[in-house]
Design an enzyme around this catalytic site. Structure first.
Site, short mmCIF file in Angstrom:
data_model
loop_
_atom_site.label_atom_id
_atom_site.label_comp_id
_atom_site.label_asym_id
_atom_site.label_seq_id
_atom_site.Cartn_x
_atom_site.Cartn_y
_atom_site.Cartn_z
N GLY A 164 27.81 72.95 34.89
CA GLY A 164 26.82 72.11 35.55
C GLY A 164 25.64 72.90 36.05
O GLY A 164 25.11 72.65 37.15
N ALA A 165 25.17 73.86 35.25
CA ALA A 165 24.16 74.82 35.71
C ALA A 165 22.73 74.38 35.43
O ALA A 165 21.80 75.15 35.66
CB ALA A 165 24.41 76.18 35.06
N ASN A 166 22.53 73.18 34.93
CA ASN A 166 21.17 72.77 34.61
C ASN A 166 20.43 72.17 35.79
O ASN A 166 19.22 71.95 35.73
CB ASN A 166 21.18 71.76 33.45
CG ASN A 166 21.91 70.48 33.81
OD1 ASN A 166 23.14 70.48 33.80
ND2 ASN A 166 21.19 69.42 34.12
N THR A 167 21.15 71.90 36.90
CA THR A 167 20.50 71.27 38.04
C THR A 167 21.27 71.58 39.32
O THR A 167 22.40 72.07 39.28
CB THR A 167 20.43 69.74 37.85
OG1 THR A 167 19.65 69.15 38.89
CG2 THR A 167 21.81 69.13 37.86
N GLY A 168 20.65 71.32 40.47
CA GLY A 168 21.32 71.39 41.77
C GLY A 168 21.92 72.74 42.10
O GLY A 168 21.34 73.79 41.84
N ILE A 169 23.11 72.71 42.70
CA ILE A 169 23.79 73.92 43.14
C ILE A 169 24.06 74.84 41.96
O ILE A 169 23.85 76.06 42.06
CB ILE A 169 25.10 73.56 43.85
CG1 ILE A 169 24.81 72.86 45.18
CG2 ILE A 169 25.94 74.81 44.09
CD1 ILE A 169 26.05 72.34 45.88
N GLY A 170 24.52 74.29 40.84
CA GLY A 170 24.84 75.12 39.68
C GLY A 170 23.65 75.91 39.18
O GLY A 170 23.77 77.09 38.83
N SER A 205 35.12 69.93 48.27
CA SER A 205 34.34 69.21 49.28
C SER A 205 35.20 68.97 50.50
O SER A 205 36.43 68.83 50.40
CB SER A 205 33.86 67.87 48.71
OG SER A 205 33.32 67.06 49.74
N TYR A 208 36.42 60.14 43.94
CA TYR A 208 35.81 61.47 44.12
C TYR A 208 36.62 62.27 45.14
O TYR A 208 36.92 63.45 44.91
CB TYR A 208 34.37 61.31 44.59
CG TYR A 208 33.69 62.61 44.94
CD1 TYR A 208 33.12 63.41 43.97
CD2 TYR A 208 33.62 63.04 46.27
CE1 TYR A 208 32.49 64.61 44.29
CE2 TYR A 208 33.00 64.23 46.60
CZ TYR A 208 32.44 65.01 45.61
OH TYR A 208 31.83 66.19 45.94
#
Length: 322
Positions: A50-56, A179, A205
């Site tokens: 998930g490295a394309n946005t946000g924390i990643g 989380s 979630y």
């Protein structure tokens, strides 16, 4: 009404509001600052899901700036390519590559791992960051609840298949983004295949985040003596696009509140980076780190060793033939 408008328009009111905002934002800082950490990662290879946005994205950028070879594991080729090019440009590190990975598909996970084993001789860091929330009740081609497949079963299989490479490259680390919402989750293995009668996307979630910690704890036991550590973390309440599946009105309210009270992706990435390469986490395994980079106890259910062992075996069985 006129008196209120006069009060709100007073310069002192504006000054007090500004001070309050600055105080709230200052409280979002953690005790550990990655900018003050001298650790370099030249010669190390990392995978960030998930490295394309946000924390990643922020995690991958920091790792690249420290000299690591970074593999962005992303579902969308277009967004992944854009992130790869931007990280290469900002970090000055050409060793940033994109590999397509859809964690909700066990076939995609296996294809991804096969390519990694063919192309990479070492793997020193695996960051299981990708996650999804707000999805309606739906199922993958493998028959799993899509949220559970993306947030737990896919990362579980990915990590399991990469364990030998991580062991051969030790010392190495596995980082799992969970989380604090795990404390609201429940353990029911029927959830994996969406067999629960009531489906609430926020509750599903929470269930996945609880299973993340149970898995991390059991995996740390199985990895004792291997030179591979595994830890779980809470990044804080972070303004990212993780709520993209929720109604627009909720996203608007969340983002407005987030400006004052929540973390930016850069701030939210700090606890992940702390687990990934800080000297303080050398040799530390099976722990849960909060958004202030402090070691804390997760919920009692998350610490139940027997449940963690049972959950691990269930995941092995569900993913073994896929």
């Amino acid at each position: 009404m006129g008196a209120w408008w006069t009060l709100l328009g007073h310069p002192l009111w504006a000054a007090c509001t500004l001070v309050l905002v600055l105080v709230v934002r200052a409280q979002k800082r953690t005790r550990w600052d990655p900018r003050a950490c001298p650790v370099k990662l030249h010669g190390k290879t990392a995978i960030v899901t998930g490295a394309n946005t946000g924390i990643g994205y922020c995690v991958a950028l920091d790792l690249a700036r420290r000299g690591a070879r970074v593999i962005l594991a992303c579902r969308c080729p277009i967004k992944g390519t854009a992130a790869r090019d931007q990280i290469r440009s900002l970090s000055g590190n050409p060793q940033v590559d994109l590999r397509i990975l859809n964690l909700s598909s066990m076939a995609s996970v296996r294809d991804f791992v096969q390519k990694i084993k063919e192309e990479e001789k070492e793997l020193h860091l695996l960051v299981n960051n990708a996650g999804v929330s707000g999805l309606p009740k739906q199922f993958t081609a493998d028959g799993f609840d899509t949220t559970f497949a993306t947030n737990h079963l896919g990362p579980f299989l990915l990590t399991h298949l990469l364990l030998n490479l991580l062991k051969a490259s030790s010392p190495s680390r596995i980082v799992i983004v969970s989380s604090s919402n795990h404390s609201k989750g429940k353990v029911d293995f029927r959830h994996f295949t969406g067999e629960q009668l009531v489906h609430r996307s926020d509750l599903v979630y929470n269930h996945t985040k609880l299973h993340n910690i149970l898995w991390s704890n059991e995996l740390s036991v199985r990895l004792q003596g291997s030179g591979v550590t595994v830890n779980c973390l809470h990044p804080g309440i972070v303004v990212t696009d993780v709520l993209r599946h929720y109604p627009l009105r909720l996203r608007v309210i969340f983002n407005l509140l987030g400006f004052f009270f929540f973390k930016t992706p850069e701030e939210g990435a700090v606890s992940t980076l702390y687990c990934a390469f800080s000297e303080e986490m050398d040799g530390v395994s099976g722990k849960y780190i909060n958004s202030d980079c402090n070691l804390v106890l997760p919920s009692a259910t998350a610490r139940d060793a027997q449940t963690g062992k049972e959950g691990y075996e269930v995941c092995l069985r569900l993913t073994s033939n896929l």
